[in-house]
Design an enzyme around this catalytic site. Structure first.
Site, PDB file in Angstrom:
ATOM      1  N   PHE A 226      48.584  56.831  54.634  1.00 36.78           N
ATOM      2  CA  PHE A 226      48.565  57.883  53.603  1.00 36.78           C
ATOM      3  C   PHE A 226      47.459  57.622  52.560  1.00 36.78           C
ATOM      4  O   PHE A 226      46.501  58.410  52.448  1.00 36.78           O
ATOM      5  CB  PHE A 226      49.973  57.921  52.974  1.00 36.78           C
TER       6      PHE A 226
ATOM      7  N   ASP B  39      42.920  49.925  61.475  1.00 35.44           N
ATOM      8  CA  ASP B  39      44.356  50.195  61.453  1.00 35.44           C
ATOM      9  C   ASP B  39      44.934  49.780  62.794  1.00 35.44           C
ATOM     10  O   ASP B  39      44.281  49.982  63.821  1.00 35.44           O
ATOM     11  CB  ASP B  39      44.599  51.699  61.209  1.00 35.44           C
TER      12      ASP B  39
ATOM     13  N   ASN C 286      42.745  36.895  56.209  1.00 34.27           N
ATOM     14  CA  ASN C 286      41.600  37.307  57.046  1.00 34.27           C
ATOM     15  C   ASN C 286      40.662  38.248  56.290  1.00 34.27           C
ATOM     16  O   ASN C 286      39.433  38.123  56.373  1.00 34.27           O
ATOM     17  CB  ASN C 286      42.096  37.995  58.321  1.00 34.27           C
TER      18      ASN C 286
ATOM     19  N   LYS D  97      34.466  36.930  51.756  1.00 34.95           N
ATOM     20  CA  LYS D  97      33.669  35.737  51.445  1.00 34.95           C
ATOM     21  C   LYS D  97      32.438  35.675  52.349  1.00 34.95           C
ATOM     22  O   LYS D  97      31.315  35.475  51.875  1.00 34.95           O
ATOM     23  CB  LYS D  97      34.552  34.505  51.626  1.00 34.95           C
TER      24      LYS D  97
ATOM     25  N   TYR E 125      58.547  42.564  51.898  1.00 34.46           N
ATOM     26  CA  TYR E 125      57.407  43.298  51.330  1.00 34.46           C
ATOM     27  C   TYR E 125      57.010  42.701  49.982  1.00 34.46           C
ATOM     28  O   TYR E 125      55.849  42.371  49.740  1.00 34.46           O
ATOM     29  CB  TYR E 125      57.801  44.762  51.169  1.00 34.46           C
TER      30      TYR E 125
END
Ligand code: UDP
Length: 311
Positions: A11, A31, A98, A104, A144
């Site tokens: 979204f 994704d 990651n 970096k 979460y």
């Protein structure tokens, strides 16, 4: 300028990708589509946008330079993180690691999508960024909340140890087109129930509060934050607070629906109140939400009508 958006088919990620394209960025969307949906970004084909299907909990391999990374990949609805709790923990921890490693390596600016859930069921109201929160680590929402709290800590460590240019946004409840009809959150649930004249399910007595920000306001705040020099967390949300029952009534009225409100048990650890203190966003970013709830809900209504095949 080239940007990576993780969670681009979600979204907020899809609106953010579009915003960046409109400002001349080349955008790589990433994704794994466990809660994202390619139809959210289908209208971006033909523009300077690619969608890479990849799970960012695995090493991210991306050729070429990168200026900005927006790390938005994560399930974000309570029923999703109950369904995929381990993936939720992994994307907040391994996925953030990651994405920071990539920032970096590419010398890219990094914006972490954190959340008002870091405040848990807050004992301070409204919530300021210097409040440390009240989170139950072993409750259903803990996967979460704690993943996002860890991701904030990891982001600060990459800033302090490696000098990565990091930003942290704490996003409060946001709504608008492209929310998943079935994602179980109050806005999609109430719209789909009201538009189908089904019972509208208010959890608990409906006196718990939320403060709702329209997605275009949020995205504007995200871009201002990554463009700023502020390293510490900034709340972005609309301080306009209402009860969940008021929200249900407003949506029923707006939809011209015959639905009745019915009550269901309040989920465990459901925050009783939530309202952002946006003093920092105002003063540091000159940001202020501009879409009134009535306008935003009308735009959302049109979207859900189409999505449900009722328009
Ligand atoms: N809620 C509700 N009925 C529903 C879905 C949610 O009453 O069908 C309530 C939920 O218990 C919470 C509020 O609405 O108090 C907002 O829930 P949502 O899942 O949208 O997001 P949260 O802010 O809890 O992450």
């Amino acid at each position: 300028m080239r940007a990576l958006v993780t969670g681009a088919a979600g979204f907020i990620g899809s609106h953010l990708s579009e915003y960046l394209l409109d400002r001349g960025y080349s955008v790589v969307g990433m994704d794994n589509l466990i809660t994202g949906d390619v139809t959210n970004v289908q209208h971006l084909t033909g523009r300077d946008f690619v969608l890479v299907k990849h799970d960012v909990t695995n090493y991210i391999n991306l050729e070429g330079p990168l200026d900005l990374i927006f790390h938005f990949a994560s399930p974000a609805s309570p029923i999703d993180y109950l369904r995929v709790p381990i993936q939720t923990l992994k994307v907040g921890s391994l996925g953030t690691h990651n994405a920071l490693g990539l920032a970096k390596a590419k010398n890219a600016r990094f914006l972490l999508a954190s959340t008002s859930e870091v405040y848990g069921d807050p004992l301070v109201h409204p919530q300021r960024e210097d409040y440390w929160g009240n989170v139950n680590p072993v409750g259903p929402r803990g996967v979460y909340d704690e993943a996002k709290r860890f991701s904030e800590a990891m982001t600060m460590a990459y800033h302090r140890v490696h000098g990565v240019q990091t930003r942290i946004v704490r996003i409060f409840n946001t709504y608008g087109p492209r929310m998943r009809v079935e994602d179980g959150r109050a806005i999609p649930a109430f719209f789909s129930q009201a538009l189908r004249n089904e019972d509208v399910t208010v959890f608990g007595d409906g006196s718990q509060t939320r403060s709702l920000c329209y997605v275009s306001d949020l995205v504007d705040g995200l871009f201002r934050l990554i463009s700023s020099n502020e390293v510490y967390p900034v709340n972005i949300g609309n301080p306009n607070e209402l009860t969940i029952r008021q929200l249900a009534e407003a949506i029923i009225a707006l939809a011209g629906s015959k639905s009745r409100i019915v009550t269901r048990p309040l989920p465990l650890d459901d925050p009783r109140v939530r309202q952002p203190d946006i003093t920092r966003a105002r003063t540091l970013l000159g940001w202020e939400p501009s879409v009134p709830l009535a306008d935003g809900l009308r735009r959302a209504l049109e979207y859900f009508r189409h999505k449900l095949g009722l328009a």
